[in-house]
Design an enzyme around this catalytic site. Sequence first.
Site, short mmCIF file in Angstrom:
data_model
loop_
_atom_site.label_atom_id
_atom_site.label_comp_id
_atom_site.label_asym_id
_atom_site.label_seq_id
_atom_site.Cartn_x
_atom_site.Cartn_y
_atom_site.Cartn_z
N HIS A 28 0.81 -1.23 0.00
CA HIS A 28 0.00 0.00 0.00
C HIS A 28 0.85 1.28 0.00
O HIS A 28 0.73 2.15 0.85
CB HIS A 28 -1.10 0.00 1.06
N HIS A 82 -4.40 -8.93 14.59
CA HIS A 82 -4.49 -7.75 13.72
C HIS A 82 -5.36 -8.10 12.50
O HIS A 82 -5.13 -9.12 11.87
CB HIS A 82 -3.07 -7.36 13.29
N GLU A 84 -5.79 -6.53 9.58
CA GLU A 84 -5.44 -6.11 8.21
C GLU A 84 -5.31 -7.36 7.34
O GLU A 84 -4.93 -8.44 7.78
CB GLU A 84 -4.15 -5.28 8.21
N ASP A 86 -3.41 -8.67 5.19
CA ASP A 86 -2.22 -9.52 5.06
C ASP A 86 -2.17 -10.57 6.17
O ASP A 86 -1.41 -11.53 6.08
CB ASP A 86 -0.93 -8.70 5.00
N ASP A 167 2.22 -6.51 13.79
CA ASP A 167 3.18 -5.78 12.94
C ASP A 167 4.37 -5.21 13.72
O ASP A 167 5.44 -4.97 13.15
CB ASP A 167 2.48 -4.61 12.24
N TYR A 195 10.59 -0.01 8.12
CA TYR A 195 9.24 -0.41 8.51
C TYR A 195 8.66 0.59 9.52
O TYR A 195 7.51 1.04 9.39
CB TYR A 195 9.26 -1.83 9.09
N HIS A 228 5.66 -9.95 10.48
CA HIS A 228 6.50 -9.84 9.28
C HIS A 228 7.97 -9.97 9.68
O HIS A 228 8.37 -9.46 10.72
CB HIS A 228 6.35 -8.47 8.60
FE1 FEO Z 1 -0.93 -3.91 9.43
FE2 FEO Z 1 0.94 -6.46 8.39
O1 FEO Z 1 -0.58 -5.45 8.51
#
Ligand code: FEO
Length: 403
Positions: A28, A82, A84, A86, A167, A195, A228
Amino acid sequence: MADVYKAVKLTDRVYWVGAIDWTIRDFHGYTTHRGSTYNAYLIMADKITLVDTVKAPFKEELLSRIASVVNPKDIQVIVSNHSEMDHSGCLADMIKLVEPEKVVASTMGAKTLQDILHLDQEIIAVKDGEQLSLGNMNLRFMETRMLHWPDSMFSYLPEEEILFSHDAFGMHLASAERFDDEIDPAILQYEGATYFANILLPYSPLVTRLLGRVGSSGMTLKYIAPDHGPVWRKDIGGIIGKYGEWAVQRPTRKAVVVYGTMWHSTEHMARAISEGLANGGAIARCMSLDVFHRSDVAYEILDAGALVMGSSTLNNNMLPQAADVLTYLKGLRPVNLMGASFGSYGWSGEAPGQITDILKEMKIEVTAEPIKVQHVPRENDLARCYALGEDIALQLRRNKEVA
Ligand code: FEO
């Protein structure tokens, strides 16, 4: 699916079962030069538990890694730290397949998951500080609202001293290695900071508060398991310390000169400013928007003391690439910056003034009038640019806050 995807053991009872996305280059708007991972974790408690899922196209990889340890249908609890996409992208399919006894999320997470996935399954909302028994182990939850979504929540497994941190403490880095001690520390530092700058920067005061809560919570940490990038098991203190540093955004002598140019005139100005900065004792980063991405600029801004922004004027406006980076940086709400603007023009010359207006909206301290040059800069124009760089370098040196 071929069973090439195996789980990776964190401890005898906890496994990484995520997916590696080697090819993603845009997240994004944030350019992910090294790809990413979507981490999910399997806790082999009496009640087998899955913490987070992965992005939708990677469902088979998730299932294959889980199946290398246990039949996915044996999962009884799914935790969503979370919402989101992903991390929730294949949650609906996993619920259908697994039919878990419970799916839990924070209060905001329970609502957000329904808004995103339109599930039939009830999502059980857990409160900050609440504990969930998995039989022989427990999960404790800590809400981390707005880091970086309202739903975000940590889950802590005291029996294995693992913090599942969504995240937070993560990075976009695809790698075959799963742990911090297996990866070059310079890459961890760069990708971790990138990040933070691109995802967490607007919420820096909340990060500072959260680090205080983690410190006083009594949690002991052998692992930080983010959603991640690598799992932290060696330099846990290091990454927590870096988060403390990045959140404060203490400015250094670094000045970032960012510009968009049409016929290289604005570029000549940028180079002259950068020379003045460097010769004045600042650390100059000269970034053409033809070759640097907005998220590279965000990385450099994280510890900068000045942002000097230039654009040619095109049809009474700044160039689209300059507007792009300013819009992005405005959303990231950097602090502790001084700023200035510059640019060449043909006949109207609005861009530098427009940039200065936005810098002021961003609460950046603008200490000089915009430098505007008609068409190609002459020697005296470049001398003015050089002097601007020297002056900013002097101000950075004088700034008591400068490291
Ligand atoms: Fe906020 Fe890895 O999504």
